[in-house]
Write a protein that holds these residues in place. Structure first.
Motif, PDB file in Angstrom:
ATOM      1  N   VAL A 277       0.722  -0.971   0.148  1.00 15.51           N
ATOM      2  CA  VAL A 277      -0.150  -0.138  -0.216  1.00 15.51           C
ATOM      3  C   VAL A 277       0.880   1.121  -0.001  1.00 15.51           C
ATOM      4  O   VAL A 277       0.691   2.179  -0.663  1.00 15.51           O
ATOM      5  N   LYS A 278       2.156   1.182   0.895  1.00 14.74           N
ATOM      6  CA  LYS A 278       2.488   2.449   0.961  1.00 14.74           C
ATOM      7  C   LYS A 278       3.671   2.648  -0.454  1.00 14.74           C
ATOM      8  O   LYS A 278       3.435   3.885  -0.811  1.00 14.74           O
ATOM      9  N   VAL A 279       3.822   1.732  -1.078  1.00 10.62           N
ATOM     10  CA  VAL A 279       4.495   1.725  -2.333  1.00 10.62           C
ATOM     11  C   VAL A 279       3.588   2.134  -3.345  1.00 10.62           C
ATOM     12  O   VAL A 279       3.652   3.304  -3.992  1.00 10.62           O
ATOM     13  N   ILE A 280       2.448   1.432  -3.757  1.00  9.57           N
ATOM     14  CA  ILE A 280       1.530   1.690  -4.982  1.00  9.57           C
ATOM     15  C   ILE A 280       0.523   2.910  -4.795  1.00  9.57           C
ATOM     16  O   ILE A 280       0.293   3.393  -5.730  1.00  9.57           O
ATOM     17  N   CYS A 281       0.416   3.235  -3.723  1.00  6.98           N
ATOM     18  CA  CYS A 281      -0.392   4.445  -3.316  1.00  6.98           C
ATOM     19  C   CYS A 281       0.161   5.760  -3.948  1.00  6.98           C
ATOM     20  O   CYS A 281      -0.319   6.601  -4.288  1.00  6.98           O
ATOM     21  N   LYS A 282       1.568   5.675  -3.926  1.00  7.14           N
ATOM     22  CA  LYS A 282       2.207   6.836  -4.446  1.00  7.14           C
ATOM     23  C   LYS A 282       2.521   6.928  -5.966  1.00  7.14           C
ATOM     24  O   LYS A 282       3.402   7.661  -6.317  1.00  7.14           O
ATOM     25  N   LEU A 283       2.086   5.665  -6.743  1.00  2.00           N
ATOM     26  CA  LEU A 283       2.393   5.604  -7.996  1.00  2.00           C
ATOM     27  C   LEU A 283       1.155   5.818  -8.847  1.00  2.00           C
ATOM     28  O   LEU A 283       0.223   5.461  -8.593  1.00  2.00           O
ATOM     29  N   GLN A 284       1.431   6.330  -9.929  1.00  2.00           N
ATOM     30  CA  GLN A 284       0.612   6.515 -11.147  1.00  2.00           C
ATOM     31  C   GLN A 284       1.042   6.568 -12.584  1.00  2.00           C
ATOM     32  O   GLN A 284       1.822   7.401 -12.848  1.00  2.00           O
ATOM     33  N   HIS A 285       0.687   5.690 -13.197  1.00  2.43           N
ATOM     34  CA  HIS A 285       1.130   5.224 -14.691  1.00  2.43           C
ATOM     35  C   HIS A 285       0.033   4.395 -15.156  1.00  2.43           C
ATOM     36  O   HIS A 285      -0.235   3.412 -14.677  1.00  2.43           O
ATOM     37  N   ARG A 286       0.039   4.520 -16.285  1.00  3.78           N
ATOM     38  CA  ARG A 286      -0.981   3.771 -17.395  1.00  3.78           C
ATOM     39  C   ARG A 286      -0.563   2.176 -17.392  1.00  3.78           C
ATOM     40  O   ARG A 286      -1.507   1.399 -17.516  1.00  3.78           O
ATOM     41  N   ASN A 287       0.507   1.931 -17.131  1.00  3.34           N
ATOM     42  CA  ASN A 287       0.966   0.437 -17.156  1.00  3.34           C
ATOM     43  C   ASN A 287       1.173  -0.054 -15.739  1.00  3.34           C
ATOM     44  O   ASN A 287       2.038  -1.127 -15.584  1.00  3.34           O
ATOM     45  N   LEU A 288       0.590   0.622 -14.544  1.00  4.05           N
ATOM     46  CA  LEU A 288       0.819   0.097 -13.172  1.00  4.05           C
ATOM     47  C   LEU A 288      -0.672  -0.151 -12.905  1.00  4.05           C
ATOM     48  O   LEU A 288      -1.388   0.761 -13.299  1.00  4.05           O
ATOM     49  N   VAL A 289      -0.950  -1.125 -12.319  1.00  2.00           N
ATOM     50  CA  VAL A 289      -2.293  -1.520 -11.677  1.00  2.00           C
ATOM     51  C   VAL A 289      -2.607  -0.505 -10.586  1.00  2.00           C
ATOM     52  O   VAL A 289      -1.845   0.034  -9.768  1.00  2.00           O
ATOM     53  N   ARG A 290      -3.863  -0.087 -10.575  1.00  2.00           N
ATOM     54  CA  ARG A 290      -4.429   1.076  -9.845  1.00  2.00           C
ATOM     55  C   ARG A 290      -5.020   0.544  -8.479  1.00  2.00           C
ATOM     56  O   ARG A 290      -5.846  -0.258  -8.658  1.00  2.00           O
ATOM     57  N   LEU A 291      -4.257   1.044  -7.406  1.00  2.00           N
ATOM     58  CA  LEU A 291      -5.063   0.732  -5.997  1.00  2.00           C
ATOM     59  C   LEU A 291      -6.253   1.610  -5.678  1.00  2.00           C
ATOM     60  O   LEU A 291      -5.929   2.877  -5.819  1.00  2.00           O
ATOM     61  N   LEU A 292      -7.032   1.042  -5.532  1.00  4.31           N
ATOM     62  CA  LEU A 292      -8.613   1.764  -5.010  1.00  4.31           C
ATOM     63  C   LEU A 292      -8.583   2.102  -3.635  1.00  4.31           C
ATOM     64  O   LEU A 292      -9.022   3.206  -3.284  1.00  4.31           O
ATOM     65  N   GLY A 293      -8.363   1.035  -2.770  1.00  8.88           N
ATOM     66  CA  GLY A 293      -8.559   1.283  -1.518  1.00  8.88           C
ATOM     67  C   GLY A 293      -8.033   0.020  -0.740  1.00  8.88           C
ATOM     68  O   GLY A 293      -7.360  -1.042  -1.220  1.00  8.88           O
ATOM     69  N   CYS A 294      -8.392  -0.068   0.394  1.00 14.31           N
ATOM     70  CA  CYS A 294      -8.046  -1.178   1.297  1.00 14.31           C
ATOM     71  C   CYS A 294      -9.053  -1.566   2.288  1.00 14.31           C
ATOM     72  O   CYS A 294     -10.109  -0.489   2.751  1.00 14.31           O
ATOM     73  N   CYS A 295      -9.104  -2.731   3.049  1.00  9.67           N
ATOM     74  CA  CYS A 295      -9.837  -3.150   4.021  1.00  9.67           C
ATOM     75  C   CYS A 295      -8.876  -3.706   5.225  1.00  9.67           C
ATOM     76  O   CYS A 295      -8.235  -4.541   5.006  1.00  9.67           O
ATOM     77  N   ILE A 296      -9.150  -2.883   6.366  1.00  6.80           N
ATOM     78  CA  ILE A 296      -8.201  -3.202   7.579  1.00  6.80           C
ATOM     79  C   ILE A 296      -9.253  -3.554   8.890  1.00  6.80           C
ATOM     80  O   ILE A 296      -8.637  -3.253   9.852  1.00  6.80           O
ATOM     81  N   GLU A 297     -10.322  -4.065   8.731  1.00  7.99           N
ATOM     82  CA  GLU A 297     -11.227  -4.373   9.925  1.00  7.99           C
ATOM     83  C   GLU A 297     -10.981  -5.652  10.272  1.00  7.99           C
ATOM     84  O   GLU A 297     -10.392  -6.578   9.681  1.00  7.99           O
ATOM     85  N   ALA A 298     -10.975  -5.468  11.781  1.00 10.91           N
ATOM     86  CA  ALA A 298     -10.668  -6.751  12.427  1.00 10.91           C
ATOM     87  C   ALA A 298      -9.277  -7.313  12.126  1.00 10.91           C
ATOM     88  O   ALA A 298      -8.341  -6.622  12.104  1.00 10.91           O
ATOM     89  N   GLU A 299      -9.321  -8.756  11.748  1.00  8.08           N
ATOM     90  CA  GLU A 299      -8.024  -9.285  11.484  1.00  8.08           C
ATOM     91  C   GLU A 299      -7.930  -9.347   9.873  1.00  8.08           C
ATOM     92  O   GLU A 299      -6.857  -9.999   9.336  1.00  8.08           O
ATOM     93  N   GLU A 300      -8.616  -8.691   9.133  1.00  8.21           N
ATOM     94  CA  GLU A 300      -8.737  -8.720   7.751  1.00  8.21           C
ATOM     95  C   GLU A 300      -7.421  -7.786   7.148  1.00  8.21           C
ATOM     96  O   GLU A 300      -7.600  -6.514   7.621  1.00  8.21           O
ATOM     97  N   SER A 301      -6.894  -8.074   6.165  1.00  8.28           N
ATOM     98  CA  SER A 301      -5.938  -7.255   5.326  1.00  8.28           C
ATOM     99  C   SER A 301      -6.237  -7.480   3.982  1.00  8.28           C
ATOM    100  O   SER A 301      -5.812  -8.369   3.399  1.00  8.28           O
ATOM    101  N   ILE A 302      -6.904  -6.416   3.330  1.00 13.03           N
ATOM    102  CA  ILE A 302      -7.514  -6.757   2.118  1.00 13.03           C
ATOM    103  C   ILE A 302      -7.283  -5.595   1.147  1.00 13.03           C
ATOM    104  O   ILE A 302      -7.258  -4.311   1.772  1.00 13.03           O
ATOM    105  N   LEU A 303      -6.514  -5.699   0.005  1.00 17.82           N
ATOM    106  CA  LEU A 303      -6.357  -4.801  -1.015  1.00 17.82           C
ATOM    107  C   LEU A 303      -7.642  -4.859  -2.385  1.00 17.82           C
ATOM    108  O   LEU A 303      -7.804  -5.903  -2.407  1.00 17.82           O
ATOM    109  N   ILE A 304      -7.916  -3.481  -2.583  1.00 17.98           N
ATOM    110  CA  ILE A 304      -8.910  -3.333  -3.309  1.00 17.98           C
ATOM    111  C   ILE A 304      -8.217  -2.660  -4.983  1.00 17.98           C
ATOM    112  O   ILE A 304      -7.592  -1.427  -4.760  1.00 17.98           O
TER     113      ILE A 304
END
Length: 798
Positions: free
Chosen positions: A525-552
């Motif tokens: 998350v720390k890396v990709i949230c700072k990146l913006q390029h048409r050939n990099l996948v785009r991180l929309l958000g995350c879920c850190i509820e309870a014991e879950e660690s989820i990237l969207i």
């Protein structure tokens, strides 16, 4: 004779000075222009030469003002030079740059001269660098046809060759930063839908029309007192449409610069003194009008982007949605950005938030309810809208209204109460380490990713990263249904999901048994949230509820690259052109990571399963859990924990834990050769093979039989010359010594310029391994990798 010798020496000295110092405006076939030497236009206005920029250390061919060398007006960004050894000369009629690599970079590659043409290149007082045919004076190429960030008098912005197969488009593009002349995110051009307009574009699709032709002159949205200094003209016919301008008599020179910040700067030079005015395109005017701000309005909305206000309440129907996370201004921005959104309104009963209506305008006008509210309808509302409401009030039985409204309000209040409770629970469960991560390194640019998701997300107060609730993710993935599972990697399973607003997403869920834990999660998350390029996948958000660690992530409908190239039935879907596009896209994404991103990133786990494909088969690099951030002065790093995938690891990384940009270059070379061959290099490590893919390629290369490597499905769609060139580039990338491998900047240049001569590759790494017994293979691996704790990612289809 004694008098003649000093005279000859003196003439020789002045001959040298005349070229080393700015005393000529023309480069002839017998001349060479080296670093420190320049051409100067006849009137002494502009200077051309090589200059270095501090961002990357590369040297560029550029043009700048003689009165102020910091005012660079043109840069050849396609052909960076490695060091100060660069030379510009005319070879075979073309402008050619070379450096210590002895690779010939053709400046005028888009308009090549005939080999027999006698040419010369002249720097004009207009700032235009022109390559002409000697006898006829015909222009072969000019710098005005490939402008950078500066719009000079005489330049043409627009479309050309509209009735031909050689259509061209001229635009002004901002630099990436004040020190980096690479392509930035802003551009100035004429509007493709209405060529009378001048438009500024942002890379994320946002646009703003800054001027238009009124029949007599140009009208800018900013204060027009400076417009008289620019004598604009507009030309349009069946073959071309463009704007150009000239300098008024009151100034020596005027020009525009598309600033890397998105501002449009106007410059004026009189008597050698330069002044400027900067127009902040998102600054409201004195009257409070904010129409000058960037707007992501789609150009194809039938009813336009303006909204008419009406009194009343939106209906509580299935095509009306509500959001507590948006104020009314955000609601307007979102509705404007979606052509399906017909209207929006504030929440009822004074509640914070807004409603959005999707559907027919005609149906909406029949359904508007009476009430003390305001509705904003796209386009111009009919004048008899009030009659519609009046007729509706008379026609609909009062009893049904009395029943419908309480039920609707009751459902809404229950929904709102549940949403508040869910949001409170979500914030209570946020991990303190997570909060500290973003307090130290906030992903400020993620506010651009809001859009539709804000209707279902809570946004933590201390950062702008979008936080999805776990219930939203469960609903989107149908409780992580097996039918929605896209694949599984070292991190955990990946699911397809769909938000209530209709947006498709990819959900990456950390497995509880995964060796890649919270550290990798936070790192990605720390890396990709700072990146913006048409050939990099785009991180929309995350879920850190309870014991879950989820990237969207944004959803990639065509899965990953390995899904196609290693499948005999799907290989045929990737012809040669598409494979070349994928290779070039991966190279561009890596170049951005290594050189042009806000952080220098080493991916460390580049492989075909981490290359995702969008609906148009464009590649996007994904999975940054193993990535590492490099400082500006860092050359390489070392780790005691080697992570990655056999077959894609560079030898220095696998054996000694040393990683650098050249580690990713090695992985890229493997991927390139896999794309061409349709074979896995990793198969060597999974089976008893005497030769791996790299060994096979090397042997075919030495035998001159490279075409035998080619995937059989490509034979009808490729040329042997292109295939052999790509194989050679791949071999250059997988050479055993990191120092011998090219940089990604070199790779991009070699891929995009077919005329460049390629150096001969040296022997690749992991050439051959004895595999007479499994024990031998096992001991060989142990001998190579025993120094480090190794984490190996397995390859699975996504």
């Amino acid at each position: 004779m004694a008098m003649l010798l000093p005279l000859i020496c003196l003439l020789s000295f002045f001959s040298f000075i005349s070229f080393s110092s700015p005393a000529t405006d023309t480069l002839n076939p017998s001349d060479t222009l080296r670093n420190g030497q320049t051409l100067v236009s006849a009137g002494g206005v502009f200077v051309l030469g090589l200059f270095d920029e501090s961002f990357s250390g590369y040297y560029y061919l550029g043009i700048w003002l003689r009165a102020d060398a910091t005012k660079v007006v043109w840069v050849d960004t396609d052909n960076p030079i490695m060091d100060s050894s660069g030379i510009l000369q005319i070879l075979s009629g073309n402008l050619v740059l070379t450096d210590r690599r002895q690779v010939q970079l053709i400046v005028n590659s888009g308009s090549l001269a005939s080999v027999t043409t006698n040419t010369s290149a002249t720097l004009l007082d207009s700032g235009n660098f022109v390559l002409k045919e000697g006898e006829t004076g015909t222009t072969i190429w000019q710098s005005f046809d490939i402008p950078s960030d500066t719009y000079l008098p005489g330049m043409k912005l627009g479309f050309f060759g509209l009735n031909t197969s050689q259509q061209t488009f001229h635009s002004i593009n901002s630099w990436a930063s004040p020190q980096n002349p690479a392509l930035g995110i802003f551009s100035l051009s004429i509007n493709s839908s209405d060529t009378t307009k001048l438009t500024v574009h942002r890379a994320n699709g946002a646009t703003i029309d800054i001027g238009f032709w009124d029949g007599n002159g140009i009208r800018f949205i900013f204060e027009n007192s400076t417009a008289n200094m620019f004598n604009f003209s507009f030309h349009s016919n069946a073959n071309e449409a463009f704007y150009t301008f000239s300098t008024s008599k009151n100034y020596d020179l005027v020009w525009f610069v598309m600033n890397y910040t998105g501002n449009l700067d106007q410059y004026f030079m009189a008597d050698g003194k330069i002044s400027s005015v900067s127009h902040v395109l998102c600054e409201p005017s004195a009257s409070g009008i904010t129409e000058m701000c960037f707007s992501s309005i789609p150009s194809d909305c039938n009813d336009g982007a303006n909204f008419s206000q009406m009194n009343g309440l939106l209906p509580s129907a299935s095509n009306t949605t509500g959001s507590l996370n948006m104020v009314i201004t955000d609601c307007e921005t979102f509705c404007k950005a979606n052509c399906s959104c017909t209207a929006f309104a504030s929440m009822q009963n004074g509640q914070a938030g807004c409603q959005l209506y999707y559907g027919s305008k005609q149906d909406l006008l029949k359904l508007i309810q009476n009430g003390a509210g305001s509705i904003y309808i796209r386009g111009v509302a009919p004048r008899d809208a009030k009659q519609w409401k009046l007729g509706l009030a008379v026609a609909v039985p009062l009893a049904s209204l009395l029943v419908l409204i309480p039920i609707t309000l009751s459902c809404y209040l229950r929904w709102r109460k549940g949403l508040k409770a869910e949001k409170a629970q979500q914030e209570a469960n946020i991990n303190s380490d997570w909060v500290r991560l973003f307090q130290t390194s906030p992903p400020n640019h993620l506010n651009e990713v809001r859009g539709a998701n804000n209707m279902e997300l809570g946004i933590h107060k201390d950062q702008e990263l979008l936080i999805f609730s776990f219930s939203t993710i469960k609903t989107a993935t149908d409780n992580f249904a097996e039918s929605n599972k896209l694949g599984e990697g070292g991190y955990g399973p990946v699911y397809k999901g769909k938000l209530l607003v209709g947006q498709e997403i990819a959900v990456k869920r950390l497995s509880k048994i995964s060796r890649q834990g919270s550290l990798e999660f936070k790192n990605e998350v720390k890396v990709i949230c700072k990146l913006q390029h048409r050939n990099l996948v785009r991180l929309l958000g995350c879920c850190i509820e309870a014991e879950e660690s989820i990237l969207i992530y944004e959803y990639m409908p065509n899965k990953s690259l390995d899904f196609f190239i290693f499948d005999s039935t799907k290989q045929v879907l990737l012809d040669w052109r598409r494979r070349i596009n994928i290779i070039e896209g991966i190279a561009q994404g890596l170049l951005y990571l290594h050189k042009y991103s806000r952080l220098r990133i080493i991916h460390r786990d580049l492989k075909t399963s981490n290359i995702l494909l969008d609906s148009d088969m464009n590649p996007k690099i994904s999975d940054f859990g193993m990535a590492r951030i490099f400082g500006d002065n860092d050359i390489r790093g070392k780790t005691n924990r080697v992570v990655g995938t056999f077959g894609y690891m560079s030898p220095e990384y696998g054996m000694y834990g040393l990683f650098s940009e050249k580690s990713d270059v090695f992985s890229f070379g493997v991927i390139l050769l896999e794309i061409i061959s349709g074979e896995k290099n990793i198969a060597f490590f999974e089976a008893d093979h005497t030769l791996n893919l790299l060994s096979k390629v090397w042997n075919l290369w030495k035998e001159g039989s490279c075409m035998e490597l080619m995937d059989s499905t490509l034979r009808a769609s490729c040329s042997s010359g292109e295939v052999i060139r790509c194989i050679q580039i791949g071999l250059l990338c997988v050479q055993e010594r990191a120092i011998d491998r090219p940089t990604m900047s070199d790779v991009v240049s070699l891929l995009s310029n077919q005329s460049f001569a390629l150096p001969l590759p040296k022997e690749p790494a992991f050439l051959s391994h004895s595999s007479s017994t499994d024990a031998d293979s096992s001991s060989s691996r142990q001998r190579h990798y025993s120094q480090n704790d190794i984490t190996i990612s397995e390859v699975h289809g996504r």
